[in-house]
Design an enzyme around this catalytic site. Sequence first.
Site, mmCIF file in Angstrom:
data_model
loop_
_atom_site.group_PDB
_atom_site.id
_atom_site.type_symbol
_atom_site.label_atom_id
_atom_site.label_comp_id
_atom_site.label_asym_id
_atom_site.label_seq_id
_atom_site.Cartn_x
_atom_site.Cartn_y
_atom_site.Cartn_z
ATOM 1 N N GLY A 46 -82.741 2.151 -46.539
ATOM 2 C CA GLY A 46 -83.381 2.897 -47.613
ATOM 3 C C GLY A 46 -84.626 2.150 -48.045
ATOM 4 O O GLY A 46 -84.761 0.948 -47.766
ATOM 5 N N GLN A 51 -91.407 -0.249 -53.904
ATOM 6 C CA GLN A 51 -91.246 -1.458 -53.092
ATOM 7 C C GLN A 51 -92.442 -1.718 -52.175
ATOM 8 O O GLN A 51 -92.610 -2.842 -51.689
ATOM 9 C CB GLN A 51 -89.980 -1.362 -52.243
ATOM 10 C CG GLN A 51 -88.686 -1.392 -53.070
ATOM 11 C CD GLN A 51 -87.468 -1.348 -52.209
ATOM 12 O OE1 GLN A 51 -87.024 -0.257 -51.822
ATOM 13 N NE2 GLN A 51 -86.911 -2.486 -51.859
ATOM 14 N N CYS A 95 -81.111 -6.093 -50.920
ATOM 15 C CA CYS A 95 -82.333 -5.369 -51.258
ATOM 16 C C CYS A 95 -83.488 -5.962 -50.452
ATOM 17 O O CYS A 95 -83.605 -7.192 -50.351
ATOM 18 C CB CYS A 95 -82.620 -5.503 -52.755
ATOM 19 S SG CYS A 95 -84.084 -4.598 -53.296
ATOM 20 N N LEU A 96 -84.316 -5.120 -49.891
ATOM 21 C CA LEU A 96 -85.429 -5.611 -49.089
ATOM 22 C C LEU A 96 -86.444 -6.374 -49.942
ATOM 23 O O LEU A 96 -87.234 -7.144 -49.419
ATOM 24 C CB LEU A 96 -86.108 -4.447 -48.357
ATOM 25 C CG LEU A 96 -85.215 -3.767 -47.309
ATOM 26 C CD1 LEU A 96 -85.917 -2.578 -46.702
ATOM 27 C CD2 LEU A 96 -84.775 -4.747 -46.235
ATOM 28 N N HIS A 137 -79.087 3.259 -55.308
ATOM 29 C CA HIS A 137 -79.890 2.022 -55.262
ATOM 30 C C HIS A 137 -81.382 2.363 -55.243
ATOM 31 O O HIS A 137 -82.188 1.750 -55.940
ATOM 32 C CB HIS A 137 -79.496 1.210 -54.012
ATOM 33 C CG HIS A 137 -80.259 -0.059 -53.816
ATOM 34 N ND1 HIS A 137 -79.705 -1.307 -53.949
ATOM 35 C CD2 HIS A 137 -81.557 -0.276 -53.469
ATOM 36 C CE1 HIS A 137 -80.632 -2.233 -53.715
ATOM 37 N NE2 HIS A 137 -81.762 -1.627 -53.411
ATOM 38 N N GLU A 138 -81.727 3.410 -54.461
ATOM 39 C CA GLU A 138 -83.158 3.782 -54.348
ATOM 40 C C GLU A 138 -83.672 4.433 -55.625
ATOM 41 O O GLU A 138 -84.775 4.119 -56.074
ATOM 42 C CB GLU A 138 -83.365 4.736 -53.162
ATOM 43 C CG GLU A 138 -82.953 4.183 -51.810
ATOM 44 C CD GLU A 138 -83.464 2.791 -51.535
ATOM 45 O OE1 GLU A 138 -82.793 2.064 -50.788
ATOM 46 O OE2 GLU A 138 -84.514 2.405 -52.078
ATOM 47 N N HIS A 141 -84.556 2.035 -58.152
ATOM 48 C CA HIS A 141 -85.891 1.420 -57.941
ATOM 49 C C HIS A 141 -86.973 2.251 -58.647
ATOM 50 O O HIS A 141 -87.940 1.697 -59.175
ATOM 51 C CB HIS A 141 -86.232 1.345 -56.452
ATOM 52 C CG HIS A 141 -85.775 0.083 -55.763
ATOM 53 N ND1 HIS A 141 -86.192 -1.171 -56.120
ATOM 54 C CD2 HIS A 141 -84.942 -0.094 -54.715
ATOM 55 C CE1 HIS A 141 -85.625 -2.080 -55.320
ATOM 56 N NE2 HIS A 141 -84.857 -1.441 -54.455
HETATM 57 O O1 K2U Z 1 -83.915 -0.451 -51.425
HETATM 58 C C1 K2U Z 1 -83.758 -1.340 -50.611
HETATM 59 O O2 K2U Z 1 -84.040 -2.525 -50.844
HETATM 60 C C2 K2U Z 1 -83.177 -0.992 -49.289
HETATM 61 C C3 K2U Z 1 -81.778 -1.452 -49.164
HETATM 62 C C4 K2U Z 1 -80.916 -0.251 -49.501
HETATM 63 C C5 K2U Z 1 -79.476 -0.542 -49.745
HETATM 64 C C6 K2U Z 1 -79.057 -1.643 -50.463
HETATM 65 C C7 K2U Z 1 -77.702 -1.838 -50.690
HETATM 66 C C8 K2U Z 1 -76.768 -0.929 -50.224
HETATM 67 C C9 K2U Z 1 -77.200 0.174 -49.518
HETATM 68 C C10 K2U Z 1 -78.550 0.360 -49.296
HETATM 69 C C11 K2U Z 1 -81.774 -2.038 -47.772
HETATM 70 O O3 K2U Z 1 -81.314 -1.159 -46.860
HETATM 71 S S1 K2U Z 1 -81.004 -3.611 -47.739
HETATM 72 C C12 K2U Z 1 -80.301 -3.811 -46.242
HETATM 73 C C13 K2U Z 1 -78.910 -3.264 -46.196
HETATM 74 C C14 K2U Z 1 -78.529 -2.586 -45.089
HETATM 75 C C15 K2U Z 1 -77.242 -2.089 -45.020
HETATM 76 C C16 K2U Z 1 -76.348 -2.269 -46.056
HETATM 77 C C17 K2U Z 1 -76.753 -2.965 -47.177
HETATM 78 C C18 K2U Z 1 -78.058 -3.469 -47.257
HETATM 79 ZN ZN ZN Z 2 -83.640 -2.403 -53.049
#
Ligand code: K2U
Ligand code: ZN
Length: 173
Positions: A46, A51, A95-96, A137-138, A141
Amino acid sequence: MAIRPILMHPDPRLKKVAAPVGSITPEMLTLARDMLATMYDAPGIGLAAPQVGVLRRLVVMDCVKDPEAEPRPMILFDPEIIWRSDETGSYEEGCLSIPEQYAEVTRPAEVRVRWRDEAGAEQEELFGGLWATCVQHEIDHLDGKLFIDYLGPLKRQLITRRMVKRKREMARA
Ligand code: K2U
Ligand code: ZN
């Protein structure tokens, strides 16, 4: 298609409330496609426009984890949660914008979301499982909320201090 740099916490732009997209311009469509490319490159499942430094209410997702399965890239303009289940679920979130930091977050297990797609058409879908965690989560943000805001103050400060140190080291590198 361009990979855009992802802002790292702490950054004031990650704490602001993003503005509605409104009409979907070619520039917004290019941004959405760049965000998908940036998300896959990270890799992540996501990404929200703040971001990549754009304070507009746009998120992209693809929570299909099985490399054998068909990917499902999604572009959501002005997403809003219109229903939340009473039932909750917990997930070790990352979180990225806060790389290599993980913590358990509890959220509603299912959410119904309304948004407009890249054609401007109104969409509505019930999300469960990892999709539900990701879309919440998105959308957080877009409201300047990070997953660490759900943690106790000590854990949140510990993670923030680690990120300040990491940013200082990267600036020196
Ligand atoms: O928004 C972001 O930073 C993207 C995250 C989204 C996310 C965070 C936590 C749980 C689900 C989605 C990135 O995808 S972080 C990488 C990731 C990948 C798989 C599972 C958890 C986190
Ligand atoms: Zn995030």
